[in-house]
Design a protein around this motif. Structure first.
Motif, PDB file in Angstrom:
ATOM      1  N   LEU A 172      37.577  38.413  30.911  1.00  0.00           N
ATOM      2  CA  LEU A 172      36.953  39.936  29.497  1.00  0.00           C
ATOM      3  C   LEU A 172      37.658  41.034  29.553  1.00  0.00           C
ATOM      4  CD1 LEU A 172      33.198  39.578  28.609  1.00  0.00           C
ATOM      5  CD2 LEU A 172      35.534  37.804  27.790  1.00  0.00           C
ATOM      6  N   SER A 173      37.303  41.236  31.246  1.00  0.00           N
ATOM      7  CA  SER A 173      38.543  43.113  30.944  1.00  0.00           C
ATOM      8  C   SER A 173      38.894  43.069  33.030  1.00  0.00           C
ATOM      9  CB  SER A 173      37.803  43.923  30.999  1.00  0.00           C
ATOM     10  OG  SER A 173      35.853  44.265  31.183  1.00  0.00           O
ATOM     11  N   ILE A 174      39.067  44.126  32.846  1.00  0.00           N
ATOM     12  CA  ILE A 174      39.075  44.713  34.886  1.00  0.00           C
ATOM     13  C   ILE A 174      39.269  45.689  34.413  1.00  0.00           C
ATOM     14  CG2 ILE A 174      41.734  44.454  34.263  1.00  0.00           C
ATOM     15  CD1 ILE A 174      42.098  43.050  36.825  1.00  0.00           C
ATOM     16  N   ASP A 175      39.159  46.808  35.339  1.00  0.00           N
ATOM     17  CA  ASP A 175      38.761  47.758  36.061  1.00  0.00           C
ATOM     18  C   ASP A 175      39.337  48.363  37.471  1.00  0.00           C
ATOM     19  OD1 ASP A 175      36.799  48.077  37.606  1.00  0.00           O
ATOM     20  OD2 ASP A 175      35.830  48.094  35.105  1.00  0.00           O
ATOM     21  N   ALA A 176      39.427  49.343  37.841  1.00  0.00           N
ATOM     22  CA  ALA A 176      39.897  49.661  39.600  1.00  0.00           C
ATOM     23  C   ALA A 176      39.101  48.675  40.480  1.00  0.00           C
ATOM     24  CB  ALA A 176      39.800  51.261  39.559  1.00  0.00           C
ATOM     25  N   GLN A 177      37.413  48.997  39.724  1.00  0.00           N
ATOM     26  CA  GLN A 177      36.944  48.615  40.393  1.00  0.00           C
ATOM     27  C   GLN A 177      35.881  46.615  40.692  1.00  0.00           C
ATOM     28  OE1 GLN A 177      35.720  50.724  38.168  1.00  0.00           O
ATOM     29  NE2 GLN A 177      36.330  52.446  40.370  1.00  0.00           N
ATOM     30  N   GLY A 178      36.811  46.335  39.663  1.00  0.00           N
ATOM     31  CA  GLY A 178      36.374  44.710  39.075  1.00  0.00           C
ATOM     32  C   GLY A 178      36.770  44.544  37.808  1.00  0.00           C
ATOM     33  N   MET A 179      35.818  43.243  37.933  1.00  0.00           N
ATOM     34  CA  MET A 179      36.457  42.254  36.659  1.00  0.00           C
ATOM     35  C   MET A 179      35.300  41.903  36.029  1.00  0.00           C
ATOM     36  SD  MET A 179      38.651  38.908  37.946  1.00  0.00           S
ATOM     37  CE  MET A 179      38.561  38.589  39.866  1.00  0.00           C
ATOM     38  N   ASP A 180      35.855  41.640  34.379  1.00  0.00           N
ATOM     39  CA  ASP A 180      34.127  40.814  33.657  1.00  0.00           C
ATOM     40  C   ASP A 180      34.797  39.543  33.167  1.00  0.00           C
ATOM     41  OD1 ASP A 180      32.162  43.123  34.190  1.00  0.00           O
ATOM     42  OD2 ASP A 180      33.346  44.704  32.643  1.00  0.00           O
ATOM     43  N   LEU A 181      34.057  38.077  32.817  1.00  0.00           N
ATOM     44  CA  LEU A 181      34.485  37.443  33.057  1.00  0.00           C
ATOM     45  C   LEU A 181      33.524  36.848  32.007  1.00  0.00           C
ATOM     46  CD1 LEU A 181      35.513  35.475  36.704  1.00  0.00           C
ATOM     47  CD2 LEU A 181      36.982  36.393  35.240  1.00  0.00           C
ATOM     48  N   THR A 182      33.393  35.525  31.710  1.00  0.00           N
ATOM     49  CA  THR A 182      32.283  34.770  30.775  1.00  0.00           C
ATOM     50  C   THR A 182      32.667  33.847  31.595  1.00  0.00           C
ATOM     51  OG1 THR A 182      30.985  34.625  28.779  1.00  0.00           O
ATOM     52  CG2 THR A 182      33.094  34.664  28.951  1.00  0.00           C
ATOM     53  N   ALA A 183      31.877  32.949  31.316  1.00  0.00           N
ATOM     54  CA  ALA A 183      31.765  31.389  32.599  1.00  0.00           C
ATOM     55  C   ALA A 183      31.142  30.807  31.566  1.00  0.00           C
ATOM     56  CB  ALA A 183      31.737  31.190  33.876  1.00  0.00           C
ATOM     57  N   GLN A 184      31.626  28.912  31.177  1.00  0.00           N
ATOM     58  CA  GLN A 184      30.808  28.714  30.429  1.00  0.00           C
ATOM     59  C   GLN A 184      30.071  27.224  31.318  1.00  0.00           C
ATOM     60  OE1 GLN A 184      30.235  28.317  27.422  1.00  0.00           O
ATOM     61  NE2 GLN A 184      31.740  30.464  27.265  1.00  0.00           N
ATOM     62  N   VAL A 185      28.651  27.231  31.193  1.00  0.00           N
ATOM     63  CA  VAL A 185      28.356  26.317  32.367  1.00  0.00           C
ATOM     64  C   VAL A 185      26.735  25.692  31.481  1.00  0.00           C
ATOM     65  CG1 VAL A 185      26.059  26.749  34.317  1.00  0.00           C
ATOM     66  CG2 VAL A 185      28.089  28.209  34.263  1.00  0.00           C
ATOM     67  N   ASN A 186      26.925  24.681  30.897  1.00  0.00           N
ATOM     68  CA  ASN A 186      26.170  23.708  30.577  1.00  0.00           C
ATOM     69  C   ASN A 186      26.591  24.267  29.102  1.00  0.00           C
ATOM     70  OD1 ASN A 186      25.259  21.845  32.763  1.00  0.00           O
ATOM     71  ND2 ASN A 186      23.668  24.035  33.441  1.00  0.00           N
ATOM     72  N   GLY A 187      27.403  24.429  28.160  1.00  0.00           N
ATOM     73  CA  GLY A 187      27.400  24.739  27.315  1.00  0.00           C
ATOM     74  C   GLY A 187      26.765  26.326  27.130  1.00  0.00           C
ATOM     75  N   GLU A 188      26.426  26.941  27.570  1.00  0.00           N
ATOM     76  CA  GLU A 188      26.417  28.577  27.233  1.00  0.00           C
ATOM     77  C   GLU A 188      27.243  29.589  27.980  1.00  0.00           C
ATOM     78  OE1 GLU A 188      22.628  29.436  27.474  1.00  0.00           O
ATOM     79  OE2 GLU A 188      21.379  27.584  27.765  1.00  0.00           O
ATOM     80  N   ALA A 189      27.619  30.351  27.654  1.00  0.00           N
ATOM     81  CA  ALA A 189      27.773  31.349  27.727  1.00  0.00           C
ATOM     82  C   ALA A 189      27.576  32.353  29.109  1.00  0.00           C
ATOM     83  CB  ALA A 189      28.889  32.049  27.209  1.00  0.00           C
ATOM     84  N   VAL A 190      27.949  32.191  30.118  1.00  0.00           N
ATOM     85  CA  VAL A 190      27.487  33.523  31.185  1.00  0.00           C
ATOM     86  C   VAL A 190      28.111  34.313  31.865  1.00  0.00           C
ATOM     87  CG1 VAL A 190      26.193  33.143  33.607  1.00  0.00           C
ATOM     88  CG2 VAL A 190      26.299  31.035  31.914  1.00  0.00           C
ATOM     89  N   PRO A 191      27.632  35.857  31.692  1.00  0.00           N
ATOM     90  CA  PRO A 191      28.926  36.973  31.455  1.00  0.00           C
ATOM     91  C   PRO A 191      28.703  36.935  33.700  1.00  0.00           C
ATOM     92  CG  PRO A 191      26.461  37.514  31.205  1.00  0.00           C
ATOM     93  CD  PRO A 191      26.455  36.333  30.618  1.00  0.00           C
ATOM     94  N   VAL A 192      30.249  37.483  33.799  1.00  0.00           N
ATOM     95  CA  VAL A 192      29.972  37.435  35.344  1.00  0.00           C
ATOM     96  C   VAL A 192      30.890  38.670  35.612  1.00  0.00           C
ATOM     97  CG1 VAL A 192      30.633  36.319  37.231  1.00  0.00           C
ATOM     98  CG2 VAL A 192      30.114  34.715  35.218  1.00  0.00           C
ATOM     99  N   ARG A 193      30.467  39.454  36.253  1.00  0.00           N
ATOM    100  CA  ARG A 193      30.759  40.659  36.958  1.00  0.00           C
ATOM    101  C   ARG A 193      31.159  40.736  38.709  1.00  0.00           C
ATOM    102  NH1 ARG A 193      34.195  45.481  35.856  1.00  0.00           N
ATOM    103  NH2 ARG A 193      34.126  46.457  37.690  1.00  0.00           N
ATOM    104  N   ILE A 194      32.247  40.306  39.256  1.00  0.00           N
ATOM    105  CA  ILE A 194      33.233  40.471  40.083  1.00  0.00           C
ATOM    106  C   ILE A 194      33.831  41.835  40.801  1.00  0.00           C
ATOM    107  CG2 ILE A 194      34.775  38.947  41.841  1.00  0.00           C
ATOM    108  CD1 ILE A 194      34.280  37.373  39.533  1.00  0.00           C
TER     109      ILE A 194
END
Length: 94
Positions: free
Chosen positions: A44-66
């Protein structure tokens, strides 16, 4: 480059990763986001500290910050870091 991660750069990196390296985005969610049962993911986005993703798990969108292990300086640094992370994750998975 005064602002290494403008909205335009984040958008360009995310579009490239989602369009051309969707498998890598899933790997990031699994290996670095702890979402081991993700079947798909989108950057979804990337910045100097990390990236934001959305993962599909069991039909649901799960937000992920790395969080990155260091602060990135620009788009080229992000490019090299993302390559290194996917290589690291693939080695771990063996």
């Amino acid at each position: 480059m005064s602002n290494g991660f403008s909205a335009e750069i984040s958008s360009r990196i995310c579009k490239h990763m989602n369009d051309d390296h969707a498998d890598a985005v899933v790997i990031y969610a699994k290996a670095f986001g702890g979402v081991t049962d993700a079947i798909a993911a989108e950057m979804l986005s990337i910045d100097a500290q990390g990236m934001d993703l959305t993962a599909q798990v069991n039909g649901e969108a799960v937000p992920v910050r790395i969080q990155f292990d260091r602060v990135l300086v620009d788009a080229e640094d992000a490019h090299q870091t993302l390559i290194a992370m996917v290589k690291q994750a693939r080695v771990k998975a063996k």
